[in-house]
Design an enzyme around this catalytic site. Structure first.
Site: not given
Ligand code: DGJ
Length: 736
Positions: A367-368, A479, A549
């Site tokens: 991920d990020d 995203d 989230d």
């Molecule tokens: C928002 C997303 O919904 C999360 O799952 C994650 O990827 C974060 N951004 C990362 O910044």
């Protein structure tokens, strides 16, 4: 033939297997609406079923004719200013300042198949026989502008799609100040409006309200469809339930600012419309140009909300979503976000991957935080180059190492954004959506790239495609973490500034189109700070989306139940995360967390290296269960049995049944334990009444009719005789 036209009565009759949609050409050559609802036998004229007469206190089109007033006629694509006083579907501002138009019927064609919508996502056919399309041309001679109304009838799938296209044949430019995708006038107002509203971490909660005279609406002004409102609205009878009664759904295949509006007039006629939000919108249509509205998908059901949802699920799963992954079983994934946030390195990632592989996970998603100098959300968006401090061997080597473990590798991007602290912003500070000499507001410390500009989209395409070309990447999480403010583009002249929000979304679609075409084997998952852009437009490119989230099992009951109103289970990313839950602090069992997440595209989002052996054994069994049943879950028919939005809301229940009714999975969730609770009975749906089923964990067999009519007494069979808070039951049913 699903589309019939009667030349003598000038009526169009659109028929699906279960629906009729009937409208006609009125005396003034505009289009009137006659009927939408349960299928009617075809006959020459339906107009005689509907009567209008002289009404007081109105305005009439023709002198001496006190009956013909658009105020009291149901319209097909209504306009304001020529005796209809309700809000119109469209408005054309002319050079003279006039907004008065007269679009009259010109001609129409009916043909098999369905055309693509230029630059926009839409439902499609694989074979021409799957849909029949009617295109009606309306024309205003005075300004030499044409409107093409398009209707496609998916006869067997029981849905009708609509859109409108404005073409300026004239020499003068005009402005579209409003261009809705569709409008429907229904003859009474005895309806409740159902919509999916919420916020970050509580997206798509079902809301119901009784219609009242006047306007009521939901909309977005945020630059995306939003977590606050979803581009869907249904009108149901007050007595309509999940499984009985009339409901009309409209779902907009669009990811930007929208409006879904209901107006109840003084004779209780209900006008329902949906399209691009006219607020802060204007489209300059120069000579020779055309403007295409997004598509709306209309579904009527006489059998309740659940049947409407099943229609959307089937259509969206099979003829809106596209590509290699449309029909393929989705991989069980692990995402490192809640396990590490920004704090990881190659070693940690490989440990996570290795441990999760041992449990049966198939796809590792980084991920990020892998690019630029992204140690926090204050920096580096736009700099899509690996951070060698964290990943000294680069993304490509990491992906290869993960492939060597026998796993697929996926990567997070946020292509539409830039951080002020970034190389990209340093080089191109003018590439953001903004208004010169005005403050640029921040959201999550970031700015929105101006995707209405081709060069910006091209640049981001180059970077993202470069990463995808260089490494064995099987999955992309796309995203988008903030809404738009100070909407303006340096590229466009003053009189086109109100086009920016729509042009931006067209830019997003074009990038999706390029990347999905170039990398057809990559599974794209859309995301927008959770589910802030979970809409049919995204589903066209990304067959699954991050639902929210909020991964708390209890919160997810509402989110997934609401989302299922329109969207198939295959589209809903659903992960098991750690407890105490990071969003609400709640502690639920690993069992309940998985038993909620099973009903979606399943995965994990926690640090598996910290699990003890007992937890690892549970997770291994969960993954095996999901793999064994995922084609049923992702492709089956979904039935909602008990709603978390009911007055008590303590119990949620749902199930999914295979098309041949030989298998099903049932889920039952109780939020709080109750003292001395009485008997809980579940009434199943969708089974074959005469099939005999065995239920895993129960030493007995049951006929479908017994389970559906008499129900299963849960207390008798459940293992946890005194269920605690946040308890769940999942049963697998198999035909004997
Ligand atoms: C928002 C997303 O919904 C999360 O799952 C994650 O990827 C974060 N951004 C990362 O910044």
């Amino acid at each position: 033939m699903p589309i019939l036209y009667n030349d003598a009565t000038r009526e169009f009759h659109l028929q699906t297997d279960k629906t009729s949609y009937i409208f006609n050409i009125l005396k003034n050559e505009q289009l009137g609406q006659l009927y939408y609802g349960k299928k009617l036998r075809h006959r020459d004229s339906f107009e005689r079923l509907f009567h209008i007469e002289e009404m007081p206190n109105t305005a009439c089109v023709y002198e001496g004719d006190l009956v013909f007033s658009l105020d009291i006629l149901k319209q097909e694509y209504p306009v304001y200013g020529t005796t209809d006083f309700r809000e119109p579907a469209y408005q054309v501002l002319q050079q003279s300042g006039s907004r008065i138009t007269n679009f009259v019927y010109q001609h129409h064609i009916i043909q098999q198949g369905k055309n693509k919508l230029a630059g926009l996502p839409a439902t499609y056919v694989e074979h021409d026989e799957e849909a029949t399309t009617l295109e009606i041309s309306l024309y205003d001679e005075e300004i030499d502008v044409e409107i093409q109304l398009s209707y496609s009838v998916f006869e067997q799938l029981n849905a009708i799609t609509r859109s409108a296209r404005f073409i300026n044949h004239g020499r003068e430019e005009v402005n579209l100040t409003r261009a809705m995708s569709a409008s429907i006038d229904l003859p009474d107002a005895d309806f409740e409006m159902v919509h999916l509203s919420g916020a970050w971490a509580r997206e798509r909660h079902m809301k119901n309200r009784k219609l009242v005279p006047g306007l009521q609406s939901i909309s977005s002004t945020r630059g995306t469809s939003s977590a606050q409102q979803n581009p869907f609205l249904a009108l149901k009878r007050p007595s309509t339930t999940e499984h009985h009664g009339d409901v009309y759904g409209v779902s907009l295949v669009y990811s930007g600012n929208f409006l879904a509006q209901v107006e109840v007039d003084h004779y209780d006629v209900t006008r329902l419309m949906i399209g691009i939000n006219p607020f802060d919108f204007n489209w300059l249509l120069e000579s020779g140009e055309s403007f295409q509205t997004p598509e709306v998908v209309m579904v009527y059901s006489a059998e309740g909300l659940n049947d409407m949802s099943q229609t959307y699920h089937k259509l969206y799963r099979s003829r809106l979503a596209r590509g290699t992954w449309r029909d393929r079983e989705r991989p069980v994934l692990i995402n490192n976000w809640e396990a590490t946030y920004f704090d990881f390195d190659e070693k940690k990632i490989l440990e996570l991957a290795k441990s999760s592989k041992e449990l049966g996970v198939e796809l590792f998603v980084l991920d990020d935080g892998w690019f630029g100098k992204r140690d926090a959300d204050t920096t580096s968006l736009g700099d899509w180059f690996e951070d060698k401090r964290k990943l000294p061997n680069g993304i490509s080597q990491l992906a290869k190492n993960i492939a060597d473990l026998g796993m697929k590798f996926g990567l997070w991007f946020e292509p539409e954004m830039v951080s002020e602290v970034s190389e990209l912003y340093k080089t191109h500070p003018d590439w953001i959506i903004h208004v010169p000499n005005r403050n640029s507001s921040h959201g999550r410390n970031q700015l929105v790239l101006d995707f209405s500009r081709q060069e910006v989209v091209d640049y981001i395409h180059g970077l993202v495609a470069g990463v995808l070309r260089d490494a064995p990447i099987s999955y992309v999480k796309w995203d988008m973490n903030r809404y738009m403010t100070e909407i303006g583009s340096l590229e466009l002249p003053a009189n086109r500034q109100r086009e920016v929000a729509h042009r931006y979304i067209l830019g997003v679609y074009s990038l999706y189109e390029r990347l999905t075409s170039e990398f057809p084997d990559v599974l794209f998952e859309s995301c927008a700070g959770g589910g802030s852009r979970f809409d049919p437009g995204m589903l066209h490119y990304a067959p699954q989306g991050w639902t929210s989230d909020d991964t708390d099992a209890v919160e997810r009951l509402k989110i997934q139940y609401g989302t299922s109103m329109v969207y198939p289970l295959s589209s809903m990313g659903a992960h098991v995360s750690a407890v105490p839950n990071h969003q609400v602090g709640r502690i639920t069992s690993l069992k309940t967390r998985a038993e909620v997440a099973y009903f979606g595209a399943f995965g994990y989002e926690l640090d598996v290296t910290k699990m003890d052996d007992e937890e690892k054994a549970i997770v291994t069994a969960q993954i095996a269960f999901y793999k064994e049943n995922r084609s049923l879950i992702q492709q089956g028919q979904f039935y909602r049995l008990a709603s978390p939005f009911a007055d008590d809301g303590n119990v949620t229940s749902w199930m999914v049944v295979s098309d041949d009714q030989s298998e099903a999975i049932f889920g039952y969730y109780q939020v709080l334990a109750k003292p001395n609770p009485g008997y809980a009975r579940a009434f199943f749906k969708g089974l074959h009444p005469e099939f005999e089923y065995v239920i895993d964990g129960i030493d007995d067999t049951f006929y479908g009719d017994e389970l559906m009519e008499a129900g299963l007494q849960l207390n008798r069979y459940r293992q946890d005789k005194h269920p605690s808070d946040f308890s769940s039951i999942v049963y697998k049913l198999t035909r004997v």
